[in-house]
Design an enzyme around this catalytic site. Structure first.
Site, PDB file in Angstrom:
ATOM      1  N   GLY A  13       0.870  -1.307  -0.073  1.00 19.63           N
ATOM      2  CA  GLY A  13       0.088   0.015   0.068  1.00 19.63           C
ATOM      3  C   GLY A  13       0.995   1.215  -0.041  1.00 19.63           C
ATOM      4  O   GLY A  13       1.692   1.563  -0.862  1.00 19.63           O
ATOM      5  N   THR A  15       1.917   5.168  -0.276  1.00 24.32           N
ATOM      6  CA  THR A  15       1.673   6.126  -1.234  1.00 24.32           C
ATOM      7  C   THR A  15       1.843   5.297  -2.717  1.00 24.32           C
ATOM      8  O   THR A  15       1.099   5.595  -3.592  1.00 24.32           O
ATOM      9  CB  THR A  15       2.992   7.232  -1.373  1.00 24.32           C
ATOM     10  OG1 THR A  15       2.848   7.952  -0.115  1.00 24.32           O
ATOM     11  CG2 THR A  15       2.459   8.338  -2.280  1.00 24.32           C
ATOM     12  N   ALA A  16       3.125   4.670  -2.824  1.00 21.88           N
ATOM     13  CA  ALA A  16       2.991   4.013  -4.334  1.00 21.88           C
ATOM     14  C   ALA A  16       1.776   3.141  -4.608  1.00 21.88           C
ATOM     15  O   ALA A  16       1.297   3.116  -5.595  1.00 21.88           O
ATOM     16  CB  ALA A  16       4.292   3.225  -4.299  1.00 21.88           C
ATOM     17  N   SER A  40      -0.635  -4.913   4.595  1.00 20.43           N
ATOM     18  CA  SER A  40      -0.660  -5.446   6.058  1.00 20.43           C
ATOM     19  C   SER A  40      -0.388  -4.294   7.131  1.00 20.43           C
ATOM     20  O   SER A  40       0.469  -3.589   6.678  1.00 20.43           O
ATOM     21  CB  SER A  40       0.402  -6.588   6.287  1.00 20.43           C
ATOM     22  OG  SER A  40       0.298  -6.905   7.799  1.00 20.43           O
ATOM     23  N   ALA A  51       7.851  15.854   0.101  1.00 25.06           N
ATOM     24  CA  ALA A  51       7.948  17.215  -0.830  1.00 25.06           C
ATOM     25  C   ALA A  51       7.667  16.672  -2.340  1.00 25.06           C
ATOM     26  O   ALA A  51       8.338  15.768  -2.549  1.00 25.06           O
ATOM     27  CB  ALA A  51       9.101  17.816  -0.685  1.00 25.06           C
ATOM     28  N   LYS A  79       4.624  24.400  -2.336  1.00 26.00           N
ATOM     29  CA  LYS A  79       6.228  24.320  -2.637  1.00 26.00           C
ATOM     30  C   LYS A  79       6.311  25.163  -4.079  1.00 26.00           C
ATOM     31  O   LYS A  79       5.903  24.825  -5.143  1.00 26.00           O
ATOM     32  CB  LYS A  79       6.493  23.001  -2.859  1.00 26.00           C
ATOM     33  CG  LYS A  79       8.043  22.949  -2.903  1.00 26.00           C
ATOM     34  CD  LYS A  79       8.453  21.436  -3.029  1.00 26.00           C
ATOM     35  CE  LYS A  79      10.015  21.530  -3.426  1.00 26.00           C
ATOM     36  NZ  LYS A  79      10.408  19.883  -3.435  1.00 26.00           N
ATOM     37  N   VAL A 186       1.891 -11.097   2.858  1.00 25.98           N
ATOM     38  CA  VAL A 186       2.408 -12.308   1.708  1.00 25.98           C
ATOM     39  C   VAL A 186       3.495 -13.038   2.137  1.00 25.98           C
ATOM     40  O   VAL A 186       4.722 -12.660   2.662  1.00 25.98           O
ATOM     41  CB  VAL A 186       2.763 -11.661   0.493  1.00 25.98           C
ATOM     42  CG1 VAL A 186       3.048 -12.487  -0.506  1.00 25.98           C
ATOM     43  CG2 VAL A 186       1.530 -10.991  -0.271  1.00 25.98           C
ATOM     44  N   THR A 345      12.214  13.934  -5.903  1.00 28.11           N
ATOM     45  CA  THR A 345      11.769  13.160  -6.882  1.00 28.11           C
ATOM     46  C   THR A 345      11.028  11.716  -6.697  1.00 28.11           C
ATOM     47  O   THR A 345      10.526  11.182  -7.534  1.00 28.11           O
ATOM     48  CB  THR A 345      12.909  12.719  -7.870  1.00 28.11           C
ATOM     49  OG1 THR A 345      13.976  12.197  -7.190  1.00 28.11           O
ATOM     50  CG2 THR A 345      13.383  14.189  -8.583  1.00 28.11           C
TER      51      THR A 345
END
Length: 507
Positions: A13, A15-16, A40, A51, A79, A186, A345
């Protein structure tokens, strides 16, 4: 390779994971796909990427996210760029801004005209021609007024936000669009005996989750892409030696600055990210030159306000996954590689990987030529960011600690060496279509880190001295007029997107 994609399984889970799930669900409406995300509560997320850079607005716009709603939900602030303190020399600072300096003239970039100005003894700073820098220094942000007729674009901006709240915000969107969340850990991955594709994953409670396409958002572990498919990892620590970090939030400061701050330290650098409800802080460092206990102590002693938690340690190896897409697994986020967040980034790499994957989404099979191209673009993207990060470390006059003496002696990759030499000789900055960092970004860092080219483009000599001075006066004046109409950053937040107190919000 002839496998119809009907069920997509996202492992991890944060952010990605939720950026991936929410965007896949939103963009594939009307298609016969089901999307399940396994995460989990026992496994924490890294969550230091608070940022961002301006393309995040494209992602939010594609997701039809209202800016004010998003900012309130994530305790976000604006920002306008990144302030780099003590990177060239101790006691010096500069801002790497979003947006451009001046305007292009005679078919060439503005910075060439400014280089001519300096070569002729001019004293105007390039900062005067950039809205973001002027607004940052004054602590302002705003939108152009309705009667604003100045020949300037809107101010380019990104956000600081709480990554955990952002993931929760996207989870709500994803689940509303049909994403099914599965709580579980998993413990086993089942591969097909004939082609090695992943057929299913098994959870700790015995449940089995099958899928046609798997997205690995499991973080540094790379549970699917590395531990199962052994995609390989290219170690860049010989170029980027920092390998550890501590992160800690502290009480927010009185004024919320509209920029991130990066301060170079004895063995790395410290970030400072102002949110509405707190300030995020971290110390990225090289363990060869600084011990963990000392790093945590130094960070704790350099906070703007009272610490709100104990510093949390992170360990990493800078580099990239050799194959970010292999067989029926695409890795996104930390599972695909890691570059320290010096240029903010991390979340952008998640976003760009999602956008690229949607563009190359498999239909009734997995085409190896498409997979190869996907991996090649990801490699180029990461190498560009790597070179920008290395520029900060190697273009410096600091030699006051063993770490900085080590950085100055680093052997640069050929790609950075060529850019560096070209700029020093001619002032030229050549930008390929589709790359992340603009001419203005490279110029800001070159200039801020003390690189001084020996020449500038010959077309910069076209205007007479009087004409160039007139244009400079007009440009700088327009920037000053625009920024003077902006309220303070905090006043803008209060008027547009102030979040309720977090405890009240969570109740």
């Amino acid at each position: 390779m002839q496998r119809k994609v009907r069920k997509i399984v996202i492992v991890g889970g944060g952010t990605a994971g939720w950026m991936t799930a929410a965007s896949l669900a939103r963009m594939s409406k009307g298609m016969p796909y089901s999307i399940e995300l396994i995460e989990s509560d026992e496994i924490g997320t890294v969550g230091v990427g608070e940022a961002t850079i301006p393309p995040i607005s494209d992602f939010n716009r594609t997701m039809q996210i209202d800016e004010s709603e998003f900012m309130r939900a994530t305790q976000a602030s604006i920002k306008l760029g990144i302030e780099f303190v003590d990177w060239h020399r101790l006691g010096e600072s500069y801002i790497h801004p979003f947006g451009y300096y001046g305007v292009q003239m005679h078919g060439i970039y503005f910075h060439h005209f400014w280089l001519r100005h300096r070569a002729q003894g001019g004293t105007m700073s390039p900062d005067a021609f950039n809205q973001n820098i002027v607004a940052s220094r004054q602590g302002r942000y705003g939108k152009p007024l309705p009667d604003d007729r100045l020949p300037l674009p809107p101010v380019a901006h990104a956000y600081h936000f709480d990554a955990g709240l952002y993931a929760a915000f996207l989870r709500r969107l994803g689940e509303a669009d049909g994403v099914k969340r599965i709580e579980g850990k998993v413990v086993h991955v089942q591969q097909n005996g004939e082609d090695g594709f992943i057929d299913s994953v098994k959870l700790a409670d015995g449940r089995e989750v099958a899928g046609d396409l798997f997205i690995d958002c499991s973080g540094f572990r790379g549970l699917l892409i590395e531990q199962t498919l052994h995609a390989g990892y290219e170690d860049w620590s010989h170029w980027l030696p920092c390998d550890r970090a501590f992160a800690v939030p502290c009480e927010r400061i009185a004024a919320t600055t509209p920029y991130t701050r990066s301060t170079s330290r004895e063995a790395g650098w410290q970030w400072r990210i102002p949110l509405q409800h707190r300030t995020g802080n971290g110390y990225v460092y090289c363990s060869e030159f600084l011990g963990d206990d000392e790093a945590a102590s130094l960070l704790s002693g350099r906070l703007d306000g009272k610490a709100l938690a104990t510093p949390r340690p992170l360990r990493f190896v800078a580099g990239r996954r050799k194959e970010v897409w292999k067989k029926n697994v695409v890795s996104i986020g930390l599972a695909s590689g890691f570059l320290e967040p010096l240029e903010s980034t991390s979340i952008h790499l998640i976003q760009s990987m999602i956008a690229r994957f949607l563009f190359m989404f498999p239909g009734d099979g997995f085409d190896q030529a498409t997979i190869d191209k996907f991996n090649a673009i990801a490699k180029d993207e990461l190498e560009e960011i790597r070179d920008v990060l290395m520029l900060h470390y190697t273009a410096t006059e600091r030699d006051d600690t063993p770490f900085w003496r080590h950085c100055r002696a680093l052997t640069k990759p050929d790609s950075l060496k060529q850019r560096w030499e070209m700029y020093e000789r001619s002032g030229n900055i050549v930008i390929q279509p589709g790359v992340l960092f603009s001419e203005a970004s490279w110029f800001a860092i070159y200039e801020g880190q003390g690189l001084r080219p020996r020449a500038y483009h010959p077309f910069a000599d076209i205007p007479s001295d009087a004409e160039l001075a007139r244009r400079f006066t007009l440009m700088a004046g327009d920037v000053g007029k625009r920024v003077a109409t902006f309220p303070s950053h905090d006043d803008w937040i209060r008027a547009n997107c102030a979040a309720p107190p977090l405890k009240e919000k969570m109740a």
